[in-house]
Design an enzyme around this catalytic site. Sequence first.
Site, PDB file in Angstrom:
ATOM      1  N   LYS A 135       0.875  -1.178   0.000  1.00  0.00           N
ATOM      2  CA  LYS A 135       0.000   0.000   0.000  1.00  0.00           C
ATOM      3  C   LYS A 135       0.912   1.227   0.000  1.00  0.00           C
ATOM      4  CE  LYS A 135      -4.427   1.559   1.747  1.00  0.00           C
ATOM      5  NZ  LYS A 135      -5.291   1.231   0.615  1.00  0.00           N
TER       6      LYS A 135
HETATM    7  C1  LIG Z   1      -6.487   0.520   0.236  1.00  0.00           C
HETATM    8  C2  LIG Z   1      -6.762  -0.129  -1.071  1.00  0.00           C
HETATM    9  C3  LIG Z   1      -7.777  -1.102  -1.236  1.00  0.00           C
HETATM   10  C4  LIG Z   1      -8.704  -1.475  -0.124  1.00  0.00           C
HETATM   11  O1  LIG Z   1      -8.058  -2.116   0.934  1.00  0.00           O
HETATM   12  P1  LIG Z   1      -8.745  -2.141   2.361  1.00  0.00           P
HETATM   13  O2  LIG Z   1      -7.803  -2.914   3.194  1.00  0.00           O
HETATM   14  O3  LIG Z   1     -10.032  -2.837   2.201  1.00  0.00           O
HETATM   15  O4  LIG Z   1      -8.915  -0.734   2.779  1.00  0.00           O
HETATM   16  C5  LIG Z   1      -7.897  -1.719  -2.459  1.00  0.00           C
HETATM   17  N1  LIG Z   1      -7.114  -1.380  -3.505  1.00  0.00           N
HETATM   18  C6  LIG Z   1      -6.152  -0.438  -3.389  1.00  0.00           C
HETATM   19  C7  LIG Z   1      -5.334  -0.099  -4.567  1.00  0.00           C
HETATM   20  C8  LIG Z   1      -5.960   0.216  -2.180  1.00  0.00           C
HETATM   21  O5  LIG Z   1      -5.012   1.155  -2.066  1.00  0.00           O
END
Ligand SMILES: *Cc1c(COP(=O)(O)O)cnc(C)c1O
Length: 331
Positions: A182
Site C-alpha cells: 500500500k
Molecule cells: C487501500 C486499497 C484497497 C482497499 O483495501 P482495504 O484494506 O479494504 O482498505 C484496495 N485497492 C487499493 C489499490 C488500495 O489502495
Amino acid sequence: MAELKANGAAQATATTARPQTAPAGASPPYLWLTGQLTPWAEATVHITMVGWPAIGAVFEGIRAYWNAEQGQLYVFRLPEHLSRFAQSMKLMRMLPSLTPEQISAGLVELLRANAVREDAYLQPLAFTGGQVWGSRAAADQVPEVLITSRPSPSGLLSGRTSTAGISSWTRISDNVMPPRIKALPNYANSRLASHEAQRNGYDQPIFLNTAGKVAEGPGSCLFMIRDGIVITPPTTASILESITRASVIQLYRDMGVEVVERDMDRTELYVADEVFFCGTAMEVHAVTKVDGYDIGDGKTSGPLLNALERTFNDVVRGADSRYRGWVTAVH
Ligand SMILES: *Cc1c(COP(=O)(O)O)cnc(C)c1O
C-alpha cells in the site's frame, strides 16, 4: 478599477504566500508523529523533504465508526491494518522502530486526544527522510510514522451508487510496482485512471491487469455476483490484499452464500447481476453501470449487496456480537 486591482493584488498575495505552518481551522488539534502526540501546526518538515521521500512512502487507510446508541467509537480491524502496514514497510525495506502494537496504541491515543465522537478516517503514513534523493531514496532506514485523523461520515445504507468504465490504463503488476504494497507511488497509476474515467463521464475506473483480466478499482477491490455466486479476483490478480475484501468474503460465507476467488473477464461484468467496490474508503459501494451496460436494473444496488451492507454496517459499529473481535473500542 483601483479597488478591483487592490483586491486582485490581495488575492495574489494570499494564494502565493508560503504557509509557515500547516493550515489550521478544519484540522484536528493533534496528529501523532513517531511516538508523540503533536499539535497539528507544529508538525512541519524542511522544504527539501517534499518530493523524493514520497516515492518510498507507504500508508494505511483505517476507519473508525461512531455507535451513537453505545456512545462508543470503534476502529475496524485495527490489528489487521497494522500488520499489513508492517508488511508494506518490510517490502519497502524500512526498519521501523515501532511495533504494530505501539502504533496501534498511538492511533487510539490520537482518537482520544482529538475527542473523536463521529465516523472518522485515519491514515498512518511511513516515510524515510531525504538523506538520499533520486531512485535510491532512503532504504534500510528507520521511518517516521505519522498518523492523522479526519471526520469522514460513512456512506453505508445511504443508497449511493457509482458508474464505472474499464480503464485504458493497465494496473501495475508485481514485477513493476507491486500492488500488494500500500504505497503512495502506486497511486500515480490510480490517478491516471481516475482522471480518465471522469473525462469519459464515469464515476470510477476499473483496471484490467497485464493478463487482461479484471483487477481492481483505483483504491478499492471489486466483486461481482452471477447467479447467486459471489466472485472476486484472486490476490495474485494485481490487487491490494484488501482487508474489506477479506471481511466481505467471510461475511458472505457466514451468511451461507458461495464465494469464489478466480480470474474475471470484463464481459462477465457486463452481464453480472450485481457489481460492487469494496475498501476502507469506499466501504461497500454498488456499481450500476460498467461501460454503459446496466448492472441489474442499472440504477440501484441489488439484493445480495443490500443484505451484506446491512450486516456490514452493524459489524463496523460494534453492534453485531458475532464480529466484536473485528472492532477496537476507543473510549
Ligand atoms: C487501500 C486499497 C484497497 C482497499 O483495501 P482495504 O484494506 O479494504 O482498505 C484496495 N485497492 C487499493 C489499490 C488500495 O489502495
